[in-house]
Scaffold this motif. Structure first.
Motif, mmCIF file in Angstrom:
data_model
loop_
_atom_site.group_PDB
_atom_site.id
_atom_site.type_symbol
_atom_site.label_atom_id
_atom_site.label_comp_id
_atom_site.label_asym_id
_atom_site.label_seq_id
_atom_site.Cartn_x
_atom_site.Cartn_y
_atom_site.Cartn_z
ATOM 1 N N THR A 50 15.978 11.631 -28.568
ATOM 2 C CA THR A 50 14.791 10.784 -28.659
ATOM 3 C C THR A 50 14.334 10.257 -27.310
ATOM 4 O O THR A 50 13.173 9.862 -27.153
ATOM 5 N N ASP A 51 15.214 10.246 -26.304
ATOM 6 C CA ASP A 51 14.841 9.733 -24.987
ATOM 7 C C ASP A 51 14.604 10.833 -23.970
ATOM 8 O O ASP A 51 14.518 10.574 -22.775
ATOM 9 N N ALA A 52 14.479 12.089 -24.425
ATOM 10 C CA ALA A 52 14.282 13.209 -23.494
ATOM 11 C C ALA A 52 12.890 13.135 -22.868
ATOM 12 O O ALA A 52 11.917 12.797 -23.536
ATOM 13 N N PRO A 53 12.774 13.446 -21.590
ATOM 14 C CA PRO A 53 11.452 13.475 -20.951
ATOM 15 C C PRO A 53 10.611 14.609 -21.506
ATOM 16 O O PRO A 53 11.129 15.596 -22.032
ATOM 17 N N GLN A 54 9.292 14.488 -21.387
ATOM 18 C CA GLN A 54 8.391 15.479 -21.971
ATOM 19 C C GLN A 54 8.298 16.756 -21.136
ATOM 20 O O GLN A 54 8.243 17.846 -21.676
ATOM 21 N N SER A 55 8.243 16.640 -19.819
ATOM 22 C CA SER A 55 8.049 17.809 -18.950
ATOM 23 C C SER A 55 9.399 18.376 -18.525
ATOM 24 O O SER A 55 9.835 18.191 -17.385
ATOM 25 N N VAL A 56 10.073 19.025 -19.457
ATOM 26 C CA VAL A 56 11.394 19.578 -19.169
ATOM 27 C C VAL A 56 11.528 20.936 -19.844
ATOM 28 O O VAL A 56 10.768 21.290 -20.743
ATOM 29 N N GLU A 57 12.513 21.707 -19.398
ATOM 30 C CA GLU A 57 12.863 22.946 -20.074
ATOM 31 C C GLU A 57 14.324 22.876 -20.483
ATOM 32 O O GLU A 57 15.127 22.192 -19.838
ATOM 33 N N LEU A 58 14.651 23.541 -21.568
ATOM 34 C CA LEU A 58 15.993 23.508 -22.125
ATOM 35 C C LEU A 58 16.837 24.628 -21.544
ATOM 36 O O LEU A 58 16.415 25.788 -21.501
ATOM 37 N N LEU A 59 18.053 24.307 -21.120
ATOM 38 C CA LEU A 59 19.004 25.293 -20.623
ATOM 39 C C LEU A 59 20.329 25.141 -21.362
ATOM 40 O O LEU A 59 20.626 24.081 -21.913
ATOM 41 N N PHE A 60 21.121 26.204 -21.348
ATOM 42 C CA PHE A 60 22.464 26.150 -21.922
ATOM 43 C C PHE A 60 23.483 25.977 -20.804
ATOM 44 O O PHE A 60 23.400 26.630 -19.757
ATOM 45 N N ALA A 61 24.457 25.117 -21.040
ATOM 46 C CA ALA A 61 25.466 24.833 -20.019
ATOM 47 C C ALA A 61 26.348 26.045 -19.751
ATOM 48 O O ALA A 61 26.818 26.240 -18.629
#
Length: 276
Positions: free
Chosen positions: A103-114
């Motif tokens: 719920t607190d993630a920024p809007q301008s981001v991309e998702l990556l896998f660790a």
């Protein structure tokens, strides 16, 4: 006796997800990439593949996770082959589902896998169950609940990063990629692209492969196949798909599609649950 190679594919009727279960012996896939997130679990045998410039071996119960555009291949390590089940997930859909979890993630981001592989038993079970609910065509609420469990488990293995919009490391390679994306359906040559970008074709090919792991012609073929796959899933006739994706004709599309996905375009289209 060895099992023959086989592949089952279904596409969810309500969500942008494909579910694939397959068995391979020997060589399965040449290096390629997808424009989807891939979440899968190995059922039987040892699945060997290269990704992130490393060799990986996925054993029964191991989850493998690949990001859009991530180059990978596939091989069996022995005559018994391997069986896996996997979900292809639309990036925008994945992002929204995980934003609901963070719920607190920024809007301008991309998702990556660790990491590429995980022995997380909870994630393996969630992946297995989500696949089964989608593949069996359970009710929408049941499928949504299974996906909610999957995305909840994925929060332990994903992180956010600001998109990298400026490429200081290899601008020529990224200019070449943009050139091909803009001219997907055109009959362009490496020499045409080199002239347009003001470099010699040998340098262009060398820098592109260093950045993306494939020579320009192979990367362009992957781009065209990815575009063709989207058009086929949308119900476009294979002959029109071939023309709109840069292939010479339907036969040309069919040869490359079978080589990449182990399916004909027509069979892929029949498996995507398109409305009549």
């Amino acid at each position: 006796m060895d099992q023959p190679t086989w592949l089952e594919l279904s596409r969810d009727a309500d969500m942008p997800i494909e579910a694939i279960r397959a068995h391979f012996t020997g060589h399965a896939y040449d290096p390629h990439w997808h424009d989807s997130y891939l979440i899968g679990v190995t059922e039987q045998g040892v699945q060997q593949f290269h990704s992130r410039r490393k060799q990986h071996r996925s054993r029964p119960g191991t989850v493998f996770m690949l990001e859009p555009g991530e180059l990978h291949d596939g091989d069996a390590v022995d005559e018994q082959g391997f069986t896996y089940r996997m979900l292809y997930l639309d990036p925008a859909f994945v992002r929204q589902q995980l934003l609901d979890q963070f719920t607190d993630a920024p809007q301008s981001v991309e998702l990556l896998f660790a990491r590429t592989l995980s022995g997380d038993v909870g994630l393996a079970r969630a992946t297995f169950d989500a696949f089964q609910m989608l593949h069996d065509g359970e009710g929408k609420m049941v499928r949504e609940a299974a996906l909610e469990q999957l995305f909840s488990a994925l929060t332990r293995h994903s992180y956010w990063r600001k998109p990298q919009r400026i490429y200081h490391d290899n601008p020529l390679a990224h200019q070449a990629r943009a050139f091909m994306q803009d001219r997907l359906a055109d009959n362009i040559g490496l020499s045409d692209m080199a002239v347009a970008l003001g470099v010699d074709r040998f340098r262009l090919s060398r820098e592109f492969q260093a950045a993306f792991g494939l020579p320009p012609h192979a990367w362009l073929t992957q781009l065209r196949l990815t575009h063709a796959r989207r058009l086929l899933a949308a119900g476009i006739a294979p002959a029109d798909v071939a023309a709109r994706s840069g292939f010479a004709d339907q036969s040309h599309l069919g040869r490359w599609f079978r080589r990449a996905y182990q399916l004909t375009p027509a069979r892929y289209q029949r498996c995507t649950n398109l409305p009549d």
